[in-house]
Design an enzyme around this catalytic site. Structure first.
Site, short mmCIF file in Angstrom:
data_model
loop_
_atom_site.label_atom_id
_atom_site.label_comp_id
_atom_site.label_asym_id
_atom_site.label_seq_id
_atom_site.Cartn_x
_atom_site.Cartn_y
_atom_site.Cartn_z
N LYS A 1 0.81 -1.00 0.40
CA LYS A 1 -0.37 -0.61 0.09
C LYS A 1 1.14 1.22 0.37
O LYS A 1 1.75 1.59 0.81
CB LYS A 1 -0.58 -0.44 1.58
CG LYS A 1 -1.80 1.31 1.72
CD LYS A 1 -2.81 1.45 2.92
CE LYS A 1 -3.00 2.48 3.18
NZ LYS A 1 -2.47 4.39 2.56
N GLU B 1 9.59 0.71 10.79
CA GLU B 1 10.65 1.53 10.66
C GLU B 1 10.17 3.60 11.25
O GLU B 1 9.24 3.74 10.26
CB GLU B 1 11.15 1.68 9.93
CG GLU B 1 12.90 2.59 9.50
CD GLU B 1 12.46 3.19 8.81
OE1 GLU B 1 12.29 4.10 9.86
OE2 GLU B 1 12.22 3.45 7.65
N CYS C 1 13.66 10.49 8.07
CA CYS C 1 13.58 9.99 9.43
C CYS C 1 15.53 9.84 9.76
O CYS C 1 15.29 10.41 11.16
CB CYS C 1 13.24 8.81 9.54
SG CYS C 1 13.32 7.31 7.99
N GLU D 1 9.87 14.65 16.20
CA GLU D 1 10.13 14.91 14.43
C GLU D 1 9.43 15.66 13.92
O GLU D 1 8.34 16.20 14.46
CB GLU D 1 9.80 13.52 13.86
CG GLU D 1 10.20 13.37 13.32
CD GLU D 1 10.54 12.09 11.91
OE1 GLU D 1 11.44 11.41 10.94
OE2 GLU D 1 9.26 11.39 12.79
#
Length: 497
Positions: free
Chosen positions: A194, A270, A304, A400
């Site tokens: 996806k 992840e 990331c 983040e």
């Protein structure tokens, strides 16, 4: 999105426009009654339309993957898998420029970046796993033992884990898709992939390429696109899915882990990062300031593993800040199709709002805005931003941002630098710079992250395991470890007499 009173999508209804790309389900390229637009983040204009899959589409894809795994020879035919991966690699190389143009338009990735981690390097992940499959041992002998007067031979075999639901993020769609697909296929798994709702077309293009050019049997790979949460929920809770491989935010990773717990699926995650770059007091400040500035601007900070906290000796804080600010002012940003552009846009207005909001809250909390902190139109650009006077425990230093925002934090000595670097819920990456190699390595070994760059070293390659500690995720992608994420171990014992 409009809907009828029940919330169901009306059959045959189309929103926005006709689908530009098609989904792949059980070997057939197919559309959907509904579509949603993919937006060029550099202009705000529509690139094309993607099918908006339903939970029924997800169920059909899982059923196809289950059938292909349970009733065909895919899981056990190593030669077939090697051949199909070889053909996939050739197809990616042959259609590289088509994929490059689409990646630039849909992802907003600068052309220069597509010659590295946005496209060219991910293609070689397929080559790596095709070659690894030819030599990676599938059997491990444990030797014989004597028990109750009989000899027993024991060995371990590795076999495919089953049906994989692979769910990717928007920032590096080629890398993320191929880092899941290639090892899963090499292991003998079947896959439902996806794509991210912000970048669906490039993942759908990969599905079309698989259907047309690779010889991969029907049902082995299925590719979906959707803008809502229902497809992801259907995949992570489906009893016929054995493994969930997800790349994205930590918040979503937690939700996926919880959803998958009902059937005790194997989960690879992840997730986010808030990585620190430590400049030790003997580092080359000119070189490292340039490195820090250009790193935070790589793909507009939408990575990331990007180092977003710059830790510098307190006595040299102001000198380093001046250098970094000057370097940020030289970063060329703008049209990602221009080969001279280093930094492109953020993916969406929504993401730019998030970044700008975090910067504004940091300033309100007492941080100093040294440079940047401005929107640039048209498109979703945000100027490279530098903040100082940041509390190490504040939102901007702990959460983040996923934008071109660097915070500078002073430290007193090596122990203090390690303490600040590790004072984070994340543990994905980091960097240490020093003229003393042994000192740099010693500090790097104390940082609790999954990857570390020492004096500019590049760890990112198909053979290098990638993943994090703490809330940066579970498991490793790429390398031999990435293959084994998609394998089960089965122990055998044979009585010899």
């Amino acid at each position: 999105m409009p809907s009828d009173d029940s919330g169901a999508r009306p059959a045959g209804s189309v929103v926005g426009g006709e689908a530009t790309r098609r989904m792949l389900i059980d070997g057939r390229l197919t559309g959907s009654g509904w579509t949603f637009p993919s937006i060029d983040p550099a202009t705000g204009e529509t690139v094309g339309y993607a099918p908006d899959a339903t939970a029924d589409d997800a169920a059909a894809a899982v059923a196809a993957a289950r059938r292909a795994f349970d009733t065909t020879g895919w899981a056990t035919d190593v030669e077939l898998r090697v051949d199909c991966l070889d053909r996939l690699h050739r197809a990616l190389v042959d259609r590289r420029e088509e994929l490059r143009d689409l990646t630039i338009a849909e992802v907003g990735a600068p052309r220069s970046l597509t010659h590295g981690p946005q496209l060219d390097q991910p293609i070689e992940i397929v080559r790596y796993y095709a070659d690894l499959l030819k030599k990676h041992p599938r059997t491990e002998e444990l030797g014989e033992i004597e028990l109750q007067g009989r000899r027993h031979r024991r060995w371990v075999e590795r076999e495919a884990a089953g049906v994989v639901a692979a769910i990717t993020a928007y920032n590096y769609p080629n890398q993320l898709a191929l880092a899941k697909l290639a090892p899963a296929l090499a292991a003998g798994c079947t896959v439902v992939l996806k794509g991210a709702p912000d970048t669906p077309l490039i993942t759908l293009a990969l599905g079309e390429l698989i259907a047309e050019d690779t010889g991969i049997p029907p049902g082995v790979v299925n590719v979906l696109s959707s803008q809502g949460a229902e497809v992801g929920e259907a995949l992570t809770t489906h009893p016929d899915v054995d493994v969930v491989s997800f790349t994205g935010s930590t918040a979503t990773g937690r939700a996926i882990m919880k959803a998958a717990s009902g059937t005790l699926k194997r989960v690879f995650l992840e997730l986010g990062g808030k990585s620190a770059m430590i400049l030790l007091d003997d580092a080359d400040y000119d070189a490292t300031s340039m490195f820090a500035a250009f790193m935070i601007c790589s793909h507009a900070g939408q990575g990331c593993a990007i180092t977003t906290r710059l830790l510098v000796p307190a006595r040299d804080h102001d000198a380093v800040v001046r250098r970094v600010a000057a370097m940020l002012g030289r970063v060329p940003y703008g049209d990602p199709a221009d080969p001279k552009t280093f930094m492109g846009p953020l993916i969406s207005e929504r993401q730019r709002d998030k970044v700008d909001g975090m910067v504004r809250r940091a300033v309100e909390a007492g941080a100093t805005l040294v440079t940047g902190g401005e929107r640039v139109d048209p498109g979703f650009f945000y100027k490279p931003t530098l903040l100082t006077g940041v509390d190490p425990d504040s939102e901007i230093a702990q959460e983040e941002v996923f934008g071109p925002v660097l915070v500078v934090i002073p430290y007193e000595d090596d122990d203090d630098a390690v303490r600040i670097a590790n004072r984070s819920p994340y543990g994905l990456s980091g960097a240490v710079h020093s003229a003393d190699r042994d000192r740099a390595i010693a500090v790097a070994r104390r940082i609790r992250t999954g990857t570390l760059s020492i004096n500019g070293g590049n760890y990112f390659a198909p053979d290098a395991p990638f993943g994090g500690y703490k809330q940066s995720g579970i498991g490793r992608e790429m390398g031999v470890a990435g293959l084994e994420e998609f394998q089960e171990r089965k122990t055998f014992a044979e009585a010899l007499g």
